[in-house]
Design an enzyme around this catalytic site. Structure first.
Site, PDB file in Angstrom:
ATOM      1  N   GLU A   1      35.281  47.390  25.086  1.00  0.00           N
ATOM      2  CA  GLU A   1      36.473  48.439  24.955  1.00  0.00           C
ATOM      3  C   GLU A   1      35.729  49.648  25.556  1.00  0.00           C
ATOM      4  OE1 GLU A   1      36.733  45.725  21.010  1.00  0.00           O
ATOM      5  OE2 GLU A   1      35.371  46.276  22.797  1.00  0.00           O
TER       6      GLU A   1
ATOM      7  N   CYS B   1      35.562  46.071  16.839  1.00  0.00           N
ATOM      8  CA  CYS B   1      34.661  46.301  15.879  1.00  0.00           C
ATOM      9  C   CYS B   1      35.159  47.435  15.010  1.00  0.00           C
ATOM     10  CB  CYS B   1      33.300  46.291  15.993  1.00  0.00           C
ATOM     11  SG  CYS B   1      32.823  47.779  17.252  1.00  0.00           S
TER      12      CYS B   1
ATOM     13  N   THR C   1       9.023  16.281  27.051  1.00  0.00           N
ATOM     14  CA  THR C   1       9.684  16.415  28.475  1.00  0.00           C
ATOM     15  C   THR C   1       8.614  17.381  29.275  1.00  0.00           C
ATOM     16  OG1 THR C   1      11.686  16.289  27.466  1.00  0.00           O
ATOM     17  CG2 THR C   1      11.823  17.816  29.373  1.00  0.00           C
TER      18      THR C   1
END
Length: 374
Positions: A59, A82, A203
């Site tokens: 905003e 907010c 991995t």
């Protein structure tokens, strides 16, 4: 959709959602929000999105672009503005001060510091507030933020690249490359939209991956790297260690019993060590891992391997989405499966997902699954 919403309203909100989507992976621990502002004649005069790091808010950015043209106009915001003082003043106050006449909100903010207070403040100032425009899209976009607020953990997405028969390597361990280059590029885009990538140490030992975003022009979008390494077996020559000062890297290990000299050496490489209590198998307890990541502000976690980590998350019912790349090749039963045993005795107890999307990516196929709501 409410009858009060016009086609122009939907067009502007879709534009705001697109702005918000572009911020995914860069704004944690905040939600990724988009904002469009039109003047009193319906002409777009401001656009804004949450900036990297979570500040400034969408905003504020849109109002700065609009200048004095926002007066008597409409603000389209993907998440309730907010209403609390943090590092910046409340966005609802900024909208009130700008003199907008109407605010259209896709979905409310579940954060207890907001949770309807932003809407109430706008209405108390005489501003018309309408909610629910493209609400499902907005909720899905910020599911990670919502999960962190409501459950204290991030959104968990398993990303898998397998053969048709769900193998991630041959019996000899060869895995590069099962899927093609287009699928691999798509993986980098997924990384860019994630706050963090997590893999198990096996991995790293098998593939020595960089776990970065390497699309030209998007190298700065590489997310935080997290390696689950219960006994600190990761070699100092691994790429994730060598590059730890350029790309933030955490190692999650089992609490207690670690060699303190080894820990110190790893930390000297620029890596942060996080000790988590071990489960019965001696591995860091996976629910506690996710809770700690949520506490540290991670909202979107992509898990890229391996089969043990995938299985532990599924057993704990902590997988929200699966993005599955499948290559048109069959490896066979002696290949390495994408999942280790789950111990499922009954189909009623098997993890279930809903397929939401299927798409060809070069010669491969990508399927997207969401946690089943049934």
């Amino acid at each position: 959709m409410s009858k009060t919403f016009s086609s122009a309203d939907e067009e502007h909100m879709r534009a705001a959602l697109a702005l918000a989507e572009d911020g995914l992976g860069r704004v944690a621990p905040n939600p990724s929000v988009g904002c469009i502002i039109t003047d009193r004649n319906g002409v777009v005069v401001g656009r804004g999105a949450t900036r990297p790091g979570g500040r400034p808010h969408a905003e504020t950015e849109a109002l700065a672009m609009a200048g004095g043209k926002a007066g008597f106009g409409t603000a389209y915001v993907t998440l309730e503005p907010c209403s609390h003082h943090g590092k910046t003043p409340p966005c609802c106050d900024a909208l009130i001060a700008a003199g907008v006449a109407r605010v259209v909100i896709a979905c409310e903010d579940p954060d207890p510091r907001v949770n309807g207070k932003g809407i109430a403040a706008l209405r108390a100032a005489g501003i018309t507030v309408e909610t629910g425009l493209l609400e499902e899209e907005a909720l899905e976009l910020n599911e990670g933020f919502i999960l962190k607020v409501e459950r204290g953990r991030p959104l968990v997405t398993l990303k898998m690249a397998t053969s048709l028969d769900a193998r991630i390597a041959t019996h000899s361990g060869q895995s590069k490359w099962i899927t093609g280059p287009i699928a691999r590029e798509a993986t980098h885009r997924l990384r860019a939209a994630s706050d963090a990538i997590m893999v198990g140490v096996n991995t790293v030992l098998a593939d020595d991956p960089e776990l970065t975003c390497r699309i030209p022009g998007m190298e700065d979008r590489s997310p935080l790297r997290i390696i689950v390494d219960s006994r600190l077996r990761l070699p100092l020559t691994a790429r994730v260690v060598v590059g730890a000062r350029e790309v933030p890297t955490w190692i999650i290990c089992a609490a207690g019993g670690q060699n303190r000299d080894r820990m110190a050496v790893i930390q000297q490489q620029g890596i942060e060590l996080i000790e988590i209590p071990a489960d019965n198998s001696g591995l860091p307890e996976i629910a506690a891992v996710l809770s700690e990541l949520g506490r540290r502000g991670i909202t979107r976690l992509m898990v890229e391997g391996g089969s043990h980590l995938f299985a532990s998350l599924l057993r704990a019912d902590l997988v929200d989405r699966i993005v599955w790349y499948r290559a048109p090749v069959i490896i066979g039963g002696d290949g390495l499966p994408v999942f280790q045993p789950l111990g499922v005795d009954s189909l009623d107890l098997a993890p279930r997902f809903e397929r939401r999307h299927v798409e060809a990516v070069g010669e491969d196929l990508v399927e997207t699954y969401y946690r089943s709501q049934r």
